[in-house]
Structure formats: structure tokens, C-alpha cells
Design a protein around this motif. Sequence first.
Motif, PDB file in Angstrom:
ATOM      1  N   ALA A  70     -42.163  18.097   6.536  1.00  6.11           N
ATOM      2  CA  ALA A  70     -40.986  18.106   4.963  1.00  6.11           C
ATOM      3  C   ALA A  70     -40.074  18.549   4.872  1.00  6.11           C
ATOM      4  O   ALA A  70     -38.892  18.333   4.205  1.00  6.11           O
ATOM      5  CB  ALA A  70     -42.547  18.383   3.723  1.00  6.11           C
ATOM      6  N   LEU A  71     -39.688  19.571   5.265  1.00 13.72           N
ATOM      7  CA  LEU A  71     -38.525  20.629   4.980  1.00 13.72           C
ATOM      8  C   LEU A  71     -37.806  20.281   6.058  1.00 13.72           C
ATOM      9  O   LEU A  71     -36.314  20.760   5.748  1.00 13.72           O
ATOM     10  CB  LEU A  71     -39.153  21.729   4.387  1.00 13.72           C
ATOM     11  CG  LEU A  71     -39.602  21.947   3.344  1.00 13.72           C
ATOM     12  CD1 LEU A  71     -39.799  23.829   2.790  1.00 13.72           C
ATOM     13  CD2 LEU A  71     -39.229  21.431   1.686  1.00 13.72           C
ATOM     14  N   LEU A  72     -38.328  20.270   6.880  1.00 14.53           N
ATOM     15  CA  LEU A  72     -37.221  20.400   8.062  1.00 14.53           C
ATOM     16  C   LEU A  72     -37.299  19.773   9.380  1.00 14.53           C
ATOM     17  O   LEU A  72     -36.175  18.945  10.007  1.00 14.53           O
ATOM     18  CB  LEU A  72     -37.210  22.057   8.980  1.00 14.53           C
ATOM     19  CG  LEU A  72     -36.794  23.263   8.208  1.00 14.53           C
ATOM     20  CD1 LEU A  72     -37.611  24.671   8.688  1.00 14.53           C
ATOM     21  CD2 LEU A  72     -35.413  22.808   7.759  1.00 14.53           C
ATOM     22  N   GLY A  73     -38.455  18.846   9.209  1.00 16.10           N
ATOM     23  CA  GLY A  73     -37.826  17.855   9.975  1.00 16.10           C
ATOM     24  C   GLY A  73     -39.606  18.235  11.775  1.00 16.10           C
ATOM     25  O   GLY A  73     -40.264  18.909  11.760  1.00 16.10           O
ATOM     26  N   PRO A  74     -39.811  17.028  12.364  1.00 18.17           N
ATOM     27  CA  PRO A  74     -41.060  17.469  13.216  1.00 18.17           C
ATOM     28  C   PRO A  74     -40.968  18.630  13.731  1.00 18.17           C
ATOM     29  O   PRO A  74     -39.896  18.884  14.663  1.00 18.17           O
ATOM     30  CB  PRO A  74     -40.817  16.381  14.457  1.00 18.17           C
ATOM     31  CG  PRO A  74     -40.731  14.977  13.288  1.00 18.17           C
ATOM     32  CD  PRO A  74     -39.365  15.803  12.458  1.00 18.17           C
ATOM     33  N   GLY A  75     -42.362  19.078  14.327  1.00 12.72           N
ATOM     34  CA  GLY A  75     -41.750  20.703  15.288  1.00 12.72           C
ATOM     35  C   GLY A  75     -40.576  21.387  15.065  1.00 12.72           C
ATOM     36  O   GLY A  75     -40.888  22.779  15.267  1.00 12.72           O
ATOM     37  N   ARG A  76     -40.601  21.660  13.638  1.00 13.82           N
ATOM     38  CA  ARG A  76     -39.498  22.841  12.901  1.00 13.82           C
ATOM     39  C   ARG A  76     -40.961  24.083  12.439  1.00 13.82           C
ATOM     40  O   ARG A  76     -42.010  23.551  12.055  1.00 13.82           O
ATOM     41  CB  ARG A  76     -38.802  22.237  11.915  1.00 13.82           C
ATOM     42  CG  ARG A  76     -37.648  21.506  12.978  1.00 13.82           C
ATOM     43  CD  ARG A  76     -37.548  22.042  14.017  1.00 13.82           C
ATOM     44  NE  ARG A  76     -36.380  23.381  13.111  1.00 13.82           N
ATOM     45  CZ  ARG A  76     -34.563  23.689  13.435  1.00 13.82           C
ATOM     46  NH1 ARG A  76     -34.554  21.862  13.085  1.00 13.82           N
ATOM     47  NH2 ARG A  76     -34.386  24.550  12.483  1.00 13.82           N
TER      48      ARG A  76
END
Length: 391
Positions: free
Chosen positions: A318-324
Motif C-alpha cells: 500500500a505504501l511503496l508498491g509490490p515487493g517492497r
Amino acid sequence: MRIADHARWDRDFPVKYLLVQEDDDGVEQLWGRCAGVDGLFVDDVPPPREILTLRGCVPDGPLKDALSGPGTSFRGLGEIGVEVWDGEEPVQWWTLVDAELVAHRPHPGDPARYDIVLGAGVRHGESFVERPRTPRLELFAGASVSAKSMGSCSTVDGLSDPRPDPAPVPMELIGCEAVEPLLVGTQRPRRWNHDWVHLLVLDRHGTVMASPTVRLAIDGARPSVLGDGLEDITLTDGGDDRRPTVARPIWEQWYQGPPTEPNLWAPYDSEGRDEWLELTTRAWRAPAPSPDRSGGEHHLDGRFVTDVPGLHCAIGEALLGPGRYFGREWNAFKDCLGGGFGVVPPFTLTWHDSEVARRALADVVEGPDGIPYFEETVQLLERRGVTVVLR
């Protein structure tokens, strides 16, 4: 050392692993590169079953329920943590694996207490000081910090018996191009020993996706099955930094490159989601906005937040994107909210389908305030300046 300088070679198959060690100045030095590794995924071998007797027990929680319930035979108790206390602190630890209630009777001389016979495997015996003469043994339902109490007892027959170390599980480095000093080690007599090195695991783009440590205890080296002047190297023990077999399909997925779609972690169980988070801890080193971004609205897809690892997978996305990466457990998550990971409060987090997490985590207590993990998470976010909108 630039990874890109060593992630390619002039052969018909790719470099998938680099062996790297830091020198005395903290500079990474290449020791070798390999086409394959066998033994990277290893499940823990269950410890041998033993019969243990808990003497003078005052049961509590799940253990008390097991003794008072009808038909106590074959009652599984799961994992039991045993702590030996000296005054105000624990000084020894054991974990009883897959404990089963075998029998129990009143303790001689004190019918309010019990002698309880368990079948279990014994793991992780640790001791930092000499065992006290009159210890107090505390029992817990599991080995985590937030585990529920199962009561106490005066001693456990057989718990302090010496046990052999488990047999090491070897690791095979396949298709290795060794350089100094590893090259010297493979040409010396068998069982050459050296320090630990990092095994950098590359994805198909040559980017590091994981970096477990491996002890270079070389048991032998021979011409590789892949030919081409390479070696296959046997390590007597691949070390403790290997992943369980549940991680294998997740690593296969990440080998294609970091995920670009949300919720790819969702089909896995809690253990698999933990392994997904393990890979995100390396991905957070990817270039992030500088300084940290704040403000704006982020949307959390809560449909699959059914456990603690799932919560942290979803928040990171939610905050940084997939896989982060934005923390994988309570303390790390709290640290990330302090900045340095790409996003910092204030901002708005709209949590869709939040009731899924509220129900699933109702009995999970891991934060400092002793309330369910969902409520603890929401309160922490709000204390740090995040506006949380529950949908």
C-alpha cells in the motif's frame, strides 16, 4: 565490487550465484561464481521423540484446559517453551516440539500440583549462566515473546540430559568458477576450512535477490558435471541461513524479477508469506525517493490480511508498491514509520475490507499494549501521524 561486472560470463547458461566475502576494510571481494546450488532449501529435521516428566506443576492456560477436559489421552499441546528462572529473569531456554499429553497424576505431597508426562522433541537448549540450585520453570504455549502462560513446575525429568548435535546437511556448489583464495582452497587436501562468505543469489536480470551466509568448509572439489573447466564443490555444512522448502516456489517467482503486481503473496500460508517478506528485506535497498515522501492517500487492500505476515505484506504494498519492504514484524514496522524507507507520516491510509484483519487477528497479541494486533497497528499508525480510514 560491482555485481554487474560478475553477473555474466561467456557460457551457454547463466551465473546464478556469487560467493563474496568482505575484507578487513569492509570491501566485498569476489571468491567465485556458480551456475547452481543444491541444498539451499532445507526443512528442519524434527528432533527425536523423548518422554519427559514435568514435576510439581501448577498448570495454567492451555495446559490447565487439557488436564480438566474430558478424555486427556492423545491431547496435543503443540510447541511448549520452557524457561528456567533464577530470581527475576530466565537463564535457560528449551522448546518442546509437538508436545503430547501422555499421562498425569497428583504430585506426591501436594495434591494441588501435578506430575505430567509428555512426549515431545527437545530443541534449542540454551544457557547463559550456571543453572540455579532452586530454579523455577515457567511454561509457555510456544516460544514467542507474546506466548500465553501454561503454568509452572519445579523440574522436568530428562530435560537437562546432553543431546548430540544434529547431523550437518551438506551443500553442493555446481558449476563453480573459483578465484583466489577459494581457488587455492579447492586444490588443497579435503576438508579445507575457511570463514563465512555471502552467497549472493541473482535473479535472471543479475540483481541480488537474497544473500544467505555459507561456511566454506570444503569437503571436496571435482570437475563439474557442466564441464567447461568448472568445478563442483561440496561443503560439509551449508549453515543455518538456509530457507525451508516452502520458500522454493516463492524464490522461483522472484527469480523472474521483483513482483510488479499486487497480492502475489496472497495464495501462500503464513510460513510462505514470511518467506515473501524475507525477500522484501533485500528489495528495500533498491533506490527510494529521497527525502521520504509524505502526504497523499494510500490504499490498503485488506481482503487477504488473515495473519500477521499478510498484514505487513499488504502495508508494504500500500505504501511503496509490490515487493517492497516496510517492516516484517512489530518492531521493524515501528522503525520504518520513523523514516528512511521511502514514506513517512503524515499521510492518509485507507484500509479497505479492514474487518477481515480485525476478525483474523482478534487473538493475536504481539505489541507492547497487550491488545489485538489489528487495533495495535491502527493505534500506532495514528500516534505517528497517519490518518487511518477503515472501510
